[in-house]
Design a protein around this motif. Structure first.
Motif, mmCIF file in Angstrom:
data_model
loop_
_atom_site.group_PDB
_atom_site.id
_atom_site.type_symbol
_atom_site.label_atom_id
_atom_site.label_comp_id
_atom_site.label_asym_id
_atom_site.label_seq_id
_atom_site.Cartn_x
_atom_site.Cartn_y
_atom_site.Cartn_z
ATOM 1 N N ALA A 1 0.857 -1.190 0.000
ATOM 2 C CA ALA A 1 0.000 0.000 0.000
ATOM 3 C C ALA A 1 0.885 1.229 0.000
ATOM 4 O O ALA A 1 1.918 1.270 0.678
ATOM 5 N N MET B 1 -3.566 -1.415 5.984
ATOM 6 C CA MET B 1 -3.880 -2.573 5.150
ATOM 7 C C MET B 1 -3.657 -3.841 5.969
ATOM 8 O O MET B 1 -2.713 -3.930 6.751
ATOM 9 N N GLY C 1 -1.934 6.144 -3.580
ATOM 10 C CA GLY C 1 -3.327 5.735 -3.670
ATOM 11 C C GLY C 1 -3.556 4.410 -4.349
ATOM 12 O O GLY C 1 -4.674 4.134 -4.783
ATOM 13 N N ILE D 1 -3.124 5.705 0.867
ATOM 14 C CA ILE D 1 -3.443 4.464 1.578
ATOM 15 C C ILE D 1 -2.338 4.177 2.594
ATOM 16 O O ILE D 1 -1.157 4.110 2.231
ATOM 17 N N ASP E 1 -8.122 4.473 3.486
ATOM 18 C CA ASP E 1 -7.463 5.605 2.842
ATOM 19 C C ASP E 1 -7.342 6.787 3.796
ATOM 20 O O ASP E 1 -7.679 6.706 4.985
ATOM 21 N N ARG F 1 -6.139 10.789 -2.653
ATOM 22 C CA ARG F 1 -6.315 9.789 -1.604
ATOM 23 C C ARG F 1 -5.049 8.964 -1.439
ATOM 24 O O ARG F 1 -4.481 8.489 -2.429
ATOM 25 N N VAL G 1 -8.425 -2.413 3.175
ATOM 26 C CA VAL G 1 -7.613 -1.234 2.873
ATOM 27 C C VAL G 1 -8.362 0.000 3.361
ATOM 28 O O VAL G 1 -9.586 0.086 3.212
#
Length: 589
Positions: A263, A302, A267, A299, A315, A297, A313
């Motif tokens: 991640a 996760m 994004g 991330i 954000d 966005r 996931v």
């Protein structure tokens, strides 16, 4: 001498000359006295010229013309302060010498009388601000009661009785499957080897390979993925085409250990084959590219639900997404699990009950969810914190405890997820409040500890060790707040915010700036002083230490640099150099 000082100097000379001329007109009969005053004035002017020449400033007529405008600008300001001129005025209208007092000015509060910052290897904080360790006013970090009561800044909060009727459910259904045999706990406090500047930017995450015990995976701020066999020091691979910016989290597929999920702050969620470095995107939250920070966005959190085959996931806007690992598609719509617009910093599925999810975020909360009936604003529990929550983890064996790391310099522990969750069972004061140039500190459980009491975390505030400012890695007993051990080495003067314990072996991996280090416990032979002195540390140099065409190393925004200068009584260091050949999207060293 600066421009303002030079202007004041010229202005004072002209004023003395004008005062001397007026004195000669008014008292013409005292010609001898006037000559004496003029002679005295010229002597002082000569002394000032000698001092100016000694300081490298010429005081001739040309200089007076060059600073004429500066003197004119400084003249009104000087005339507004008649009191000092009157106090320093002498007989004959001549002004006394100018004295400049150099006062201590604090760089934090801008007040005089004290200083703040490093003094040698000791950091002195501002007494006008709250303590940097416990965030409470009235004392400094050096005199903090939390640091004095428990060594190096850890202290337990009072224990509370949180036993409820739900404890019976836990003891009967879950705890009975957990082995109560406590293994022999060894602190990995001996630096075994290191990969110096393996990455081009600071290390952001670490993960041990589940089946290849000697393989360590790492990610950095630039999105680069590194694979290093720390037993075979020179076997290392880097993939620089996985992500375009910060690699925040990584998980290895439990059904296929050759697949890695990553991640990133770009994004995207990527599925990468470790053997080839070929990756395929599973999720892209920014398909239209950069349209400003209000829509971009990122991330951070996760985790894997192994029972359902799901990838969870979250954000930077507070939403949770479900991905099917088999079909590599998104399931359903995103669900808001934290305050809208706040970043979700971490996700963790309960190891005993994978449908129970723990999330933490920038909204000062850690929340527990049931993913089987997940709806917005419907958490099972909300754990309040004072500031941003960097991470939250269930205990690795039973999943019955919760460990969170908050930026208010507190590590919070909940002993029972079935009990009263309004307040933690313990709060441990620890220095991990970080700045923007560091990876966030995260306290993590020791996966090998069946008692679920040992946690590891790096320390932000440095300590003075034989005249060297070092940032240790702390092993903490979460049941009492006791500091079990502090791991450090005089060759590592940078901060180590990323730490990972091996799931089977007594090995600690740390990420410090752009470098990675491996720690192992001291053996019985190495406990003797002679063998310790003969022990050699093995270092290899990675791609991040290569020079560019302009002769400079790869740029880094980190404040902490890879300073390998140690303190006294250094051990013998054996250094190995490797040749790097970089290909398209992959470099094998």
């Amino acid at each position: 001498m600066g421009p303002t000082t030079r202007a004041q100097f010229v202005y004072n000379r002209r004023r003395r000359r004008r005062s001397g001329g007026r004195h000669a007109v008014e008292v013409a009969s005292d010609e001898e006295e006037q000559r004496q005053d003029t002679s005295s004035s010229s002597d002082e002017g000569g002394d000032e010229e000698e001092e100016a020449e000694a300081s490298g400033v010429e005081v001739d007529d040309d200089d007076e013309e060059e600073v004429e405008e500066e003197a004119a600008a400084a003249q009104p300001a000087a005339e507004e302060r008649p009191a000092p001129a009157a106090a320093g005025e002498k007989r004959g209208g001549r002004k006394g010498p100018i004295t400049i007092s150099l006062k201590k000015v604090c760089k934090v509060c801008k007040r005089t009388g004290h200083e703040a910052g490093f003094k040698g290897a000791v950091y002195i904080d501002c007494p006008m601000k709250p303590c940097f360790l416990c965030k409470m006013p009235g004392h400094t970090t050096l005199t903090c009661p939390h640091k004095v009561a428990m060594e190096h800044g850890v202290i337990p909060a009072p224990r509370r009785n949180t036993n409820t009727s739900l404890d019976y459910v836990f003891h009967s259904q879950v705890k009975g499957r957990i082995s109560m045999a406590k293994p022999k706990f060894l602190i990995p406090d001996q630096l075994e080897c290191g990969n110096i500047k393996f990455h081009q930017r600071r290390v952001t995450c670490l993960e041990f390979h589940p089946t290849k015990n000697n393989v360590l995976l790492s990610g950095d701020k630039k999105g680069l993925l590194g694979i290093w066999d720390y037993v075979k020091l020179h076997e290392k691979i880097t993939y620089d085409s996985v992500h375009s910016c910060i690699l925040n989290s990584m998980k290895i597929d439990t059904s296929n250990d050759g697949i890695l999920y990553t991640a990133s702050s770009d994004g995207t969620i990527s599925c990468t084959e470790l053997d080839t470095g070929i990756g395929s995107p599973l999720l892209n939250l920014n398909p239209d590219g950069w349209n400003g920070p209000s829509s971009w966005r990122m991330i951070y959190g996760m985790d894997l639900n192994t029972d359902k085959g799901l990838l969870l996931v979250a954000d930077s806007f507070g939403f949770l997404y479900f991905l099917d690992r088999r079909s590599k598609t998104r399931i359903g719509h995103p669900i808001l699990i934290h305050k809208k617009g706040s970043k979700v910093t971490s996700l963790h599925c309960n190891p005993a009950q994978p449908e129970v999810l723990l999330s933490s975020g920038n909204d000062h909360y850690a929340r527990i969810w049931d993913t089987r009936k997940l709806e917005a604003n419907s958490p099972l529990a909300s754990l309040a914190h004072g500031r941003v929550v960097n991470s939250g983890y269930f205990s690795p064996q039973s999943g019955n405890k919760i460990l969170t790391t908050c930026q208010d310099n507190r590590i919070r522990v909940w002993d029972y997820i079935f009990g009263d969750l309004q307040s933690p069972s313990r709060e441990i004061v620890h220095s991990h409040d970080f700045n923007r140039h560091l990876t966030p500190f995260k306290a993590e459980w020791d996966p090998k500890d069946y008692t679920e009491t040992v946690a590891v975390i790096g320390r932000y505030i440095s300590e003075n060790y034989n005249g060297v400012a070092l940032h240790p890695i702390d092993f903490i007993d979460t049941s009492s707040g006791k500091l079990l051990a502090e791991v450090m080495d005089p060759d590592i003067t940078t901060i180590s915010p990323v730490n990972k314990l091996h799931p089977q072996d007594d090995i600690l991996a740390t990420g410090s700036s752009r470098s990675i280090f491996i720690w192992k416990p001291k053996t019985e032979d190495e406990l003797t002083e002679e063998r310790t002195k003969q022990k050699a540390k093995e270092y290899v140099y990675g791609s991040g230490s290569r020079k560019k065409s302009n002769g400079k190393h790869g740029d880094s925004s980190d404040d902490d640099s890879d300073d390998d200068s140690g303190g006294k009584n250094k051990k013998v260091k054996k250094t190995r150099f490797t040749h790097t050949a970089k290909g398209k999207g992959k470099s094998k060293i």
